[in-house]
Scaffold this active site. Structure first.
Site, short mmCIF file in Angstrom:
data_model
loop_
_atom_site.label_atom_id
_atom_site.label_comp_id
_atom_site.label_asym_id
_atom_site.label_seq_id
_atom_site.Cartn_x
_atom_site.Cartn_y
_atom_site.Cartn_z
CG ASP A 117 72.25 26.11 80.91
OD1 ASP A 117 71.93 27.28 80.61
OD2 ASP A 117 71.62 25.42 81.73
N GLY A 118 74.65 28.13 81.53
CA GLY A 118 75.24 28.67 82.75
C GLY A 118 75.99 29.98 82.58
N GLY A 135 74.79 32.98 82.45
CA GLY A 135 74.22 33.99 83.36
C GLY A 135 74.61 33.73 84.80
CG HIS A 144 74.79 35.92 77.45
ND1 HIS A 144 74.52 34.61 77.70
CD2 HIS A 144 73.74 36.63 77.93
CE1 HIS A 144 73.33 34.51 78.32
NE2 HIS A 144 72.86 35.73 78.47
CB THR A 154 62.02 28.03 69.61
OG1 THR A 154 62.05 26.78 70.31
CG2 THR A 154 62.47 27.80 68.17
CG LEU A 185 85.11 21.46 63.79
CD1 LEU A 185 85.18 20.07 64.41
CD2 LEU A 185 85.43 22.50 64.85
NE ARG A 209 71.16 22.14 80.46
CZ ARG A 209 69.99 22.62 80.05
NH1 ARG A 209 69.25 21.92 79.23
NH2 ARG A 209 69.55 23.80 80.46
NE ARG A 231 66.08 22.61 82.12
CZ ARG A 231 66.22 22.98 83.40
NH1 ARG A 231 65.95 22.14 84.38
NH2 ARG A 231 66.63 24.20 83.70
CD GLU A 256 76.31 6.51 75.16
OE1 GLU A 256 76.20 6.65 76.40
OE2 GLU A 256 75.79 5.56 74.53
C1 IPE Z 1 69.13 25.87 76.64
O1 IPE Z 1 69.44 26.60 77.77
C2 IPE Z 1 69.20 26.75 75.42
C3 IPE Z 1 70.55 27.19 75.04
C4 IPE Z 1 71.66 26.79 75.59
C5 IPE Z 1 70.61 28.12 73.94
P1 IPE Z 1 68.31 27.31 78.65
O2 IPE Z 1 69.01 27.99 79.75
O3 IPE Z 1 67.44 28.14 77.78
O4 IPE Z 1 67.47 26.05 79.15
P2 IPE Z 1 66.48 25.90 80.39
O5 IPE Z 1 65.51 27.04 80.33
O6 IPE Z 1 67.32 25.93 81.62
O7 IPE Z 1 65.84 24.57 80.18
C1 IPE Z 2 73.38 29.83 78.11
O1 IPE Z 2 73.47 30.47 79.34
C2 IPE Z 2 73.18 30.78 76.94
C3 IPE Z 2 71.78 30.85 76.46
C4 IPE Z 2 70.80 30.07 76.81
C5 IPE Z 2 71.47 31.89 75.51
P1 IPE Z 2 72.18 30.99 80.13
O2 IPE Z 2 71.87 32.36 79.67
O3 IPE Z 2 71.06 30.01 80.01
O4 IPE Z 2 72.72 31.04 81.61
P2 IPE Z 2 71.96 30.54 82.90
O5 IPE Z 2 71.55 29.12 82.62
O6 IPE Z 2 70.79 31.43 83.10
O7 IPE Z 2 72.97 30.63 83.99
MG MG Z 3 70.36 28.46 81.08
#
Ligand code: IPE
Ligand code: IPE
Ligand code: MG
Length: 238
Positions: free
Chosen positions: A12-13, A15, A29, A58, A123, A180, A186, A199
């Site tokens: 995550d993160g 963006g 990305h 999804t 792996l 995460r 979450r 864990e």
């Molecule tokens: C979870 O990240 C899904 C993926 C990493 C592919 P999201 O960015 O979609 O999750 P939320 O919306 O913050 O819960």
């Molecule tokens: C994770 O990064 C990749 C996907 C969920 C596809 P995000 O696109 O969720 O980036 P943030 O959480 O918005 O920073």
């Molecule tokens: Mg995200």
């Protein structure tokens, strides 16, 4: 050190990391995809056997059309490019999630990647694409209901193993460690059934910046955990 056999990652993160640098989310990305390449090598070197990463949920279809199509383009390229890299590094690749809404191009890239790497013994890499745990459990439930309706099984006979064997993850053990990135604490519909005793580890580091040192830190935290699975440690017995 006690290295987890199976590490699952909610990457995550991407963006937010890109925005912090004044760049478009898509740049995040792309850099996130490079971070996956690096982590595959690091995980292998550290002795991790299974790595499962959440690439598209999804629920991610709710994003703007342009971002969804950029993500799909990146995923397609990753699936295609992964064949040569996986053959070189003896990595077996699998994809979990509902393939129904995926494009023909992505579907054929998945078939090729899974097919070509299926005998690799190093792996075990799993990519979750259009994956949602509730969707996965719903699909498994439909299969069981169909078996019950046709008389192949009776409802009373249904066991946890029968449910697990109808999930997309049927061939892989449950994760030992779930990481995460980017600070949110979450699960976001990831591996809900499979993570019953996993864990959890959360880090503020953004996914594109997650490196080997960050992975080692997560593993060190895991090694210090006391996993009881509902039981007791030996020395706690009377
Ligand atoms: C979870 O990240 C899904 C993926 C990493 C592919 P999201 O960015 O979609 O999750 P939320 O919306 O913050 O819960
Ligand atoms: C994770 O990064 C990749 C996907 C969920 C596809 P995000 O696109 O969720 O980036 P943030 O959480 O918005 O920073
Ligand atoms: Mg995200």
């Amino acid at each position: 050190m006690n290295v987890p056999q199976h590490v699952a990652i909610i990457l995550d993160g991407n963006g937010r990391w890109a925005k912090e640098q004044g760049k478009p989310r898509t740049y995040g990305h792309k850099q996130g995809a490079l971070a996956v390449h690096r982590i595959l090598e690091d995980a292998d070197a550290l002795g991790i056997k299974y790595l499962t990463v959440y690439a598209f949920s999804t629920e991610n279809w709710k994003r703007p059309k342009a971002e969804v199509s950029a993500l799909m383009q990146i995923l397609k390229k990753e699936l295609e490019d992964n064949v040569a890299r996986s053959m070189k590094n003896n990595i077996r690749c699998r994809v979990i999630g509902d393939r129904g809404p995926l494009s023909k191009g992505i579907l054929s890239a998945i078939d090729r990647l899974e097919g070509e790497t299926k005998n690799n013994t190093g792996l075990q890499f799993t990519l979750a694409i259009n994956y949602g745990s509730r969707d996965e459990i719903t699909r498994a439930t439909r299969l069981l209901a169909a078996d019950a309706a046709s008389g192949r099984i009776s409802a009373e006979e249904i066991t946890e193993e029968m449910i697990a064997s109808r999930l997309d993850t049927k061939d892989i053990p449950d994760p030992d460690l779930l990481i995460r990135t980017m600070g949110d604490q979450r699960i976001s519909n990831y591996l809900l059934w499979q993570c019953a005793y996993t864990e959890l580890y959360f880090t503020d580091t953004a996914w594109p910046a997650f490196d080997r040192a960050a992975l080692e830190k997560a593993i060190a935290a895991y090694a210090g955990r006391d996993r009881r699975f509902g039981g007791l440690k030996e020395k706690e017995e009377d």
